[in-house]
Motif scaffolding. Structure first.
Motif, mmCIF file in Angstrom:
data_model
loop_
_atom_site.group_PDB
_atom_site.id
_atom_site.type_symbol
_atom_site.label_atom_id
_atom_site.label_comp_id
_atom_site.label_asym_id
_atom_site.label_seq_id
_atom_site.Cartn_x
_atom_site.Cartn_y
_atom_site.Cartn_z
ATOM 1 N N HIS A 513 -15.760 62.043 -53.387
ATOM 2 C CA HIS A 513 -15.527 61.530 -54.822
ATOM 3 C C HIS A 513 -16.183 62.608 -55.717
ATOM 4 N N PHE A 514 -15.985 63.834 -55.564
ATOM 5 C CA PHE A 514 -16.692 64.971 -56.357
ATOM 6 C C PHE A 514 -16.575 64.817 -57.718
ATOM 7 N N SER A 515 -17.785 65.107 -58.543
ATOM 8 C CA SER A 515 -17.526 64.829 -60.002
ATOM 9 C C SER A 515 -18.745 65.758 -60.581
ATOM 10 N N SER A 516 -18.429 65.839 -62.003
ATOM 11 C CA SER A 516 -19.587 66.370 -62.696
ATOM 12 C C SER A 516 -19.962 67.818 -63.003
ATOM 13 N N THR A 517 -18.807 68.552 -62.574
ATOM 14 C CA THR A 517 -18.930 69.896 -62.518
ATOM 15 C C THR A 517 -18.458 70.732 -63.736
ATOM 16 N N CYS A 518 -18.241 70.037 -64.859
ATOM 17 C CA CYS A 518 -18.045 70.669 -66.103
ATOM 18 C C CYS A 518 -18.028 69.412 -67.405
ATOM 19 N N THR A 519 -19.368 69.122 -67.237
ATOM 20 C CA THR A 519 -19.400 67.801 -68.037
ATOM 21 C C THR A 519 -20.078 68.208 -69.592
ATOM 22 N N PHE A 520 -20.016 67.325 -70.456
ATOM 23 C CA PHE A 520 -20.482 67.534 -71.875
ATOM 24 C C PHE A 520 -21.812 67.589 -71.990
ATOM 25 N N HIS A 521 -22.532 66.826 -71.004
ATOM 26 C CA HIS A 521 -24.021 67.234 -71.057
ATOM 27 C C HIS A 521 -24.642 68.427 -70.792
ATOM 28 N N THR A 522 -23.784 69.075 -69.975
ATOM 29 C CA THR A 522 -24.231 70.493 -69.368
ATOM 30 C C THR A 522 -23.651 71.513 -70.299
ATOM 31 N N GLY A 523 -22.926 71.028 -71.322
ATOM 32 C CA GLY A 523 -22.333 72.071 -72.174
ATOM 33 C C GLY A 523 -21.136 72.836 -71.762
ATOM 34 N N CYS A 524 -20.783 72.387 -70.637
ATOM 35 C CA CYS A 524 -19.516 73.062 -70.219
ATOM 36 C C CYS A 524 -18.155 72.923 -70.717
ATOM 37 N N ALA A 525 -18.060 71.432 -71.306
ATOM 38 C CA ALA A 525 -17.017 71.280 -72.130
ATOM 39 C C ALA A 525 -17.377 70.540 -73.411
ATOM 40 N N ASP A 526 -16.422 70.755 -74.498
ATOM 41 C CA ASP A 526 -16.670 70.099 -75.764
ATOM 42 C C ASP A 526 -15.862 68.705 -75.573
ATOM 43 N N PRO A 527 -16.681 67.537 -76.151
ATOM 44 C CA PRO A 527 -15.942 66.489 -76.012
ATOM 45 C C PRO A 527 -14.875 66.293 -77.235
ATOM 46 N N THR A 528 -14.962 66.912 -78.093
ATOM 47 C CA THR A 528 -13.988 66.804 -79.157
ATOM 48 C C THR A 528 -12.711 67.392 -78.722
ATOM 49 N N THR A 529 -12.727 68.516 -77.991
ATOM 50 C CA THR A 529 -11.506 69.413 -77.712
ATOM 51 C C THR A 529 -11.163 69.399 -76.442
ATOM 52 N N LEU A 530 -12.142 69.247 -75.530
ATOM 53 C CA LEU A 530 -12.117 69.321 -73.862
ATOM 54 C C LEU A 530 -11.790 70.826 -73.597
ATOM 55 N N LEU A 531 -12.285 71.707 -74.536
ATOM 56 C CA LEU A 531 -12.189 73.170 -74.491
ATOM 57 C C LEU A 531 -13.330 73.513 -73.528
ATOM 58 N N VAL A 532 -13.401 74.505 -72.613
ATOM 59 C CA VAL A 532 -14.235 75.102 -71.732
ATOM 60 C C VAL A 532 -15.003 75.902 -72.815
ATOM 61 N N ASN A 533 -16.370 75.833 -72.544
ATOM 62 C CA ASN A 533 -17.430 76.447 -73.619
ATOM 63 C C ASN A 533 -17.153 78.002 -73.819
ATOM 64 N N GLY A 534 -16.892 78.432 -74.784
ATOM 65 C CA GLY A 534 -16.688 79.906 -75.065
ATOM 66 C C GLY A 534 -15.058 80.236 -74.980
ATOM 67 N N THR A 535 -14.312 79.557 -74.709
ATOM 68 C CA THR A 535 -13.083 79.473 -74.821
ATOM 69 C C THR A 535 -11.950 78.926 -76.022
ATOM 70 N N SER A 536 -10.818 79.510 -75.967
ATOM 71 C CA SER A 536 -10.023 78.899 -77.064
ATOM 72 C C SER A 536 -8.819 78.080 -76.962
ATOM 73 N N HIS A 553 -15.327 53.167 -57.072
ATOM 74 C CA HIS A 553 -14.195 54.118 -56.487
ATOM 75 C C HIS A 553 -13.579 54.739 -57.814
ATOM 76 N N PRO A 554 -13.468 56.055 -57.905
ATOM 77 C CA PRO A 554 -13.248 56.648 -59.311
ATOM 78 C C PRO A 554 -11.915 56.911 -59.657
ATOM 79 N N TRP A 555 -10.905 56.793 -59.035
ATOM 80 C CA TRP A 555 -9.412 57.126 -59.341
ATOM 81 C C TRP A 555 -8.946 56.534 -60.703
ATOM 82 N N LEU A 556 -9.379 55.087 -61.110
ATOM 83 C CA LEU A 556 -9.053 54.855 -62.059
ATOM 84 C C LEU A 556 -9.701 55.450 -63.400
#
Length: 582
Positions: A513-536, A553-556
């Protein structure tokens, strides 16, 4: 004979897959000439719901899936020989991936390695259309507010996600009686465990009813359609495939995003002996739904990620030119998973039901009537416990469930034995993700930076599991007395409990159930756009975004995230009229 709702669209699906092999779109145009508004990478739980939603908005959408279609509605044909012709005799056009009772016979099956993702040799992740939804136990659990405490105010809190959860549940309603006759099978096993849970003063409660699950037991709520496995791909793709602005490519593994300093122009993928590039329109977007291990891997292979990881790939000649790089330190910074622990019990007079053996009478019953044990996924009864380490204190942090057989090698499995599993729902242990380049071939694999750190290294995780083992063993002994025999642990003593919990190499199991590899709190993704940090125009819409392990269980949760993500990303693209598509 039974017909799945997607079956009448099989001709459409086959046509799409045939076009995929020929490299041509549904209208006959060469795919190399098409410029896509949206390219979704990964046809699993998140990818199928997102791709359908994008195309329903009128966006020209391409879904790339690295694996094959395996369920019958999409042209799959893999049938276990042990079925002995029962499917054909009863005119059931089903595969092993359609039958709920086969779920425990797929993962870690050495004969099914062709369906396994090859880039994570330490894990077993499916490489098929449907992703985890084609192989998992389909346990459906509503979101818990405290799983999203860290997201309050970001637009991704519990209340923000509820409309999307409710929409998915309307489309894929769960049931506690997946058998066509609405009977519950394997009740003797449920009764054995229920008696122990009632010794602990647990009460019965429906899994998804309001309020805390603490100190309750319940039957699994799972998603099926007419006693057959279903998932987001089976639900949403048939409708998407009717649209001329949607295209699906299977056996098409993305190898990198074609990007320069954060601006993507397409996605390179491999299909057969070809390595084409799917092109984006001028306002087009790449949406990554390849999962929490593959999404960061694809980003790093494309030159988006931590500097140290990109330099490692560069050393092995697996990184794009430095001038194109986007340094995004949050990519793969964290990695989380649930963890399981297995206990074994034997009991006089108990008779196991072993899915691995595929008892002939049960197989016949399923294919003749779509009923019986093979209409169920495996877990028979669930219990929810709040350990002294639970946070919040009144919310359960341990799930305990029973399966009707002894999940051991056939040479040592016992007919009078069954297994009880503990799952840590909110582990605090975590690691990060790194790329390793294997030789020869310079294959890039995703690995935890520390496998040991990922599982039970936080003292509270260890303590909760140790407490859970003692509680279950004590309750089982009190409920069943001398008729019960302990196999694992081998004694009801502190030293035996410590040995079981400490020996993680033998007793513990990753949940995948792997997760959390590109989260908002680590600065990987922007919560307002879902953009990866530094990309357009590169977005993430899968389990990588989850703030940590879900309290269940995480699927939902993944499906709800993907659905909401599609609603956000759509407004960043110029909609087109589907009728003008090739």
């Amino acid at each position: 004979s039974f017909q799945h709702p997607a079956m009448d669209l099989r001709c459409i699906t086959f046509a799409v897959i045939a076009f995929a092999f020929s490299g041509r779109a549904a209208g006959g145009a060469d795919l190399g000439d098409v410029e896509w508004d949206i390219i979704v990478v990964g046809g699993g739980v998140a990818g199928c719901i997102a791709a359908d939603r994008f195309s329903s908005f009128g966006l020209k959408t391409l879904l790339l899936e690295s694996g094959p279609p395996v369920q019958a509605a999409f042209g799959g044909s893999d049938v276990p020989p042990e079925w002995d012709g029962e499917a054909e005799a009863n005119h059931r056009n089903l595969t092993r991936f359609d039958v709920p009772g086969e779920y425990g016979n797929i993962a870690w099956n050495s004969g099914l390695e062709k369906y396994r993702q090859p880039r994570q040799p330490w894990a077993w992740l499916p490489n098929v259309l449907g992703g985890g939804g084609a192989v998992n136990g389909a346990l459906t659990m509503r979101l818990h507010p405290y799983s999203f405490d860290s997201l309050e105010g970001s637009g991704w809190g519990y209340e923000d996600l509820l409309p999307h959860v409710d929409a998915v549940l309307r489309d894929l309603p769960p049931t506690v009686t997946p058998s066509a006759d609405k009977e519950r099978y394997l009740e003797p096993t449920a009764n054995v465990f229920r008696k122990a849970l009632e010794q602990m003063n647990f009460t019965h409660k429906h899994l998804n009813s309001p309020g805390s699950r603490g100190n309750t037991y319940t039957y699994p709520e799972v998603i099926v359609h007419n006693s057959q496995r279903t998932n987001t791909c089976l639900k949403y793709l048939p409708e998407a495939l009717k649209r001329r602005n949607f295209h699906l490519l299977t056996n098409a593994g993305a190898i990198r995003i074609v990007q320069y300093t954060g601006v993507a122009t397409g996605v390179a993928y491999v299909q057969g002996h070809e390595s084409p590039i799917a092109k984006l329109s001028s306002s087009g977007r790449v949406v990554l739904t390849a999962g929490a291990l593959n999404t960061p891997r694809l980003l790093m292979l494309s030159g988006v990620g931590p500097k140290a990881e990109l330099e490692k790939l560069e050393m092995h000649q697996r990184a794009p030119p430095r001038g194109s790089w986007v340094l995004s330190e949050g990519v793969g910074l964290e990695l989380t998973d649930h963890v399981y622990l297995r206990m074994r019990f034997a009991m006089s007079g108990y008779k196991s039901f072993n899915y691995h053996e595929r008892p002939k009478r049960a197989v016949q019953q399923y294919f003749e009537q779509l009923s019986g044990p093979f209409a169920q996924y495996g877990p028979v009864l669930l219990g929810y416990m709040a350990s002294p380490w639970a946070s919040p204190p009144d919310q359960p942090d341990i799930e305990a469930y029973v399966e009707a057989f002894d999940n051991e090698d056939p040479t040592v499995a016992r007919r009078d034995a069954f297994n009880i599993y503990l799952a840590l729902l909110r582990p605090r242990s975590k690691s990060g993700l790194e790329m390793r380049v294997s030789e020869p071939g310079r294959t890039v694999e995703s690995w935890p930076k520390s496998y040991a750190d990922l599982y039970l290294q936080d003292p509270s995780d260890y303590g909760a599991f140790r407490w859970g083992v003692e509680q279950i063993v004590g309750a089982m002994q009190k409920a069943h007395g001398e008729s019960l025999k302990l196999l694992v642990p081998n004694a009801s003593s502190p030293s035996a409990y410590d040995a079981l919990v400490s020996d993680w190499r033998e007793s513990h199991m990753q949940a995948n159930h792997f997760s959390s590899t590109c989260t908002f709190h680590t600065g990987c993704a922007d919560p307002t756009t879902l953009l990866v940090n530094g990309t357009s125009n590169i977005h993430v819409a899968d389990a990588s975004l989850l703030p940590g392990p879900m309290a269940g269980h995480p699927w939902l949760s993944v499906a709800a995230f993907a659905r909401k993500a599609a609603d956000i990303i759509k407004v960043l693209v110029r909609p087109v009229d589907p009728t003008v598509y090739v």
